[in-house]
Design an enzyme around this catalytic site. Structure first.
Site, short mmCIF file in Angstrom:
data_model
loop_
_atom_site.label_atom_id
_atom_site.label_comp_id
_atom_site.label_asym_id
_atom_site.label_seq_id
_atom_site.Cartn_x
_atom_site.Cartn_y
_atom_site.Cartn_z
N CYS A 1 0.61 -1.12 0.30
CA CYS A 1 -0.19 -0.06 0.02
C CYS A 1 1.02 1.65 -0.43
CB CYS A 1 -0.97 -0.35 1.17
SG CYS A 1 -2.20 1.27 1.33
N CYS B 1 -0.05 3.28 -6.53
CA CYS B 1 -1.70 3.08 -5.78
C CYS B 1 -1.94 1.52 -6.30
CB CYS B 1 -2.37 3.32 -5.51
SG CYS B 1 -4.09 2.34 -4.97
N1 DGL Z 1 -3.45 0.23 -2.17
C1 DGL Z 1 -3.55 1.79 -1.36
C2 DGL Z 1 -1.91 2.24 -1.79
O1 DGL Z 1 -1.29 1.77 -2.16
C3 DGL Z 1 -4.52 2.34 -0.55
C4 DGL Z 1 -5.56 2.97 -1.67
C5 DGL Z 1 -6.30 3.86 -0.96
O2 DGL Z 1 -7.04 3.12 0.23
O3 DGL Z 1 -7.04 5.01 -0.46
O4 DGL Z 1 -1.72 3.75 -2.20
#
Ligand code: DGL
Length: 288
Positions: A86, A197
């Protein structure tokens, strides 16, 4: 916080313990795919914080609080290494989690600006990541170190994570959000898109349709998996044989997560539910 399941690290038990991984929701599954391909014998404990998804609009402090608590939970569950698939949680808490657990190998993510800047021919790179990722020092530092001679365009694609969580990664609203983000970038000559993301690789088909076949899409998942592999090897922590299993935990609705795991990974998985109480993750047993 109960520490009932904490197993102290030592070389004879560590290889059998899981890799702990967490994301706000299903995004980290795009990295989990790569981890399992690279490390088929490893057990993985995947935590989706769907009680709080999306992390993107929440800001660094709030996401840091969630991330540190999830790290405590993963350590209490015996994690031998923590990977943070993440970008937002890494931006908020990679540094502080490393300080909390100086002996535990911890792998975070940052938008893959470096390979994008190395490969762009037009000199224009687009980065799709969340607002909180763009606010963080990790992002500022990769842009400063690696993209001095490159034009970096950014978009937070607001609303896209919610679409992906709802099972509409390539639906009409996702397409609208992505077109709005990518078309102005294409008009400025962008030839490389960084998927900054971990949710966004699930919208790959829509992104590809919008940008066409010539634009390079950079997904750092395989590089993260290789980094995890080399840290396990360095620490003598690699699992030796047998097929690895993945255990899924969510702070949201287990049935919905189960459905998403089936849609996104083609896997019928059991998903366990956990809750938040006073800023900590608690299990069904602890809830009583
Ligand atoms: N999947 C996450 C990232 O890589 C978080 C996205 C979110 O919850 O806004 O930033």
């Amino acid at each position: 916080m109960a520490a009932l399941f904490y197993l102290p690290m030592n070389s004879s038990t560590a290889p059998k313990r899981p890799i702990g991984a967490f994301d706000s929701g299903v995004g980290g599954l795009s990295v989990l795919r790569a981890l399992r391909a690279q490390l088929p014998t490893e057990d993985i404990l995947y935590f989706a914080d769907q009680a709080h998804v999306p992390y993107g609009p929440r800001g660094l402090n709030e996401v840091r609080g969630f991330s540190e608590a999830i790290a405590r939970y993963l350590v209490a569950q015996g994690a031998k290494l923590i990977v943070i698939p993440c970008n937002t949680a890494s931006a908020a808490a990679l540094h502080s989690i490393r300080q909390l657990y100086p002996k535990l190998p911890i792998v975070g993510m940052e938008p893959a600006v470096k390979p994008a800047a190395e490969h762009t021919e037009s000199g224009v790179v687009g980065v799709l990541a969340t607002e909180t990722t763009f606010e963080g020092e990790l992002y500022a530092s990769v842009v400063e170190r690696f993209a001095q001679d490159v034009t970096v365009l950014q978009s937070a694609c607001r609303g896209l994570v919610a679409e992906i969580e709802a099972g509409r990664a390539n639906g009409p609203e996702a397409r609208r959000i992505l077109s709005e983000a990518l078309e102005p970038m294409l008009a400025q000559g962008m030839d490389t898109v960084v998927l900054g993301c971990t949710h966004y690789p699930f919208a790959f088909d829509t992104i590809r349709e919008i940008v066409g076949p010539q634009v390079r899409l950079v997904d750092p998942a395989p590089a993260i998996a290789r980094r995890v592999q080399s840290l396990l090897a360095e620490g003598g922590l690699a699992a030796q044989g047998g097929a690895g299993r993945t255990r899924y935990v969510t702070s949201g609705d287990p049935a919905t997560m189960q459905l998403r795991v089936r849609e996104l990974l083609g896997e019928d998985a059991m998903v366990e539910g956990v809750s938040w109480l006073n800023g900590e993750v608690i299990t069904a047993d602890e809830r009583g």
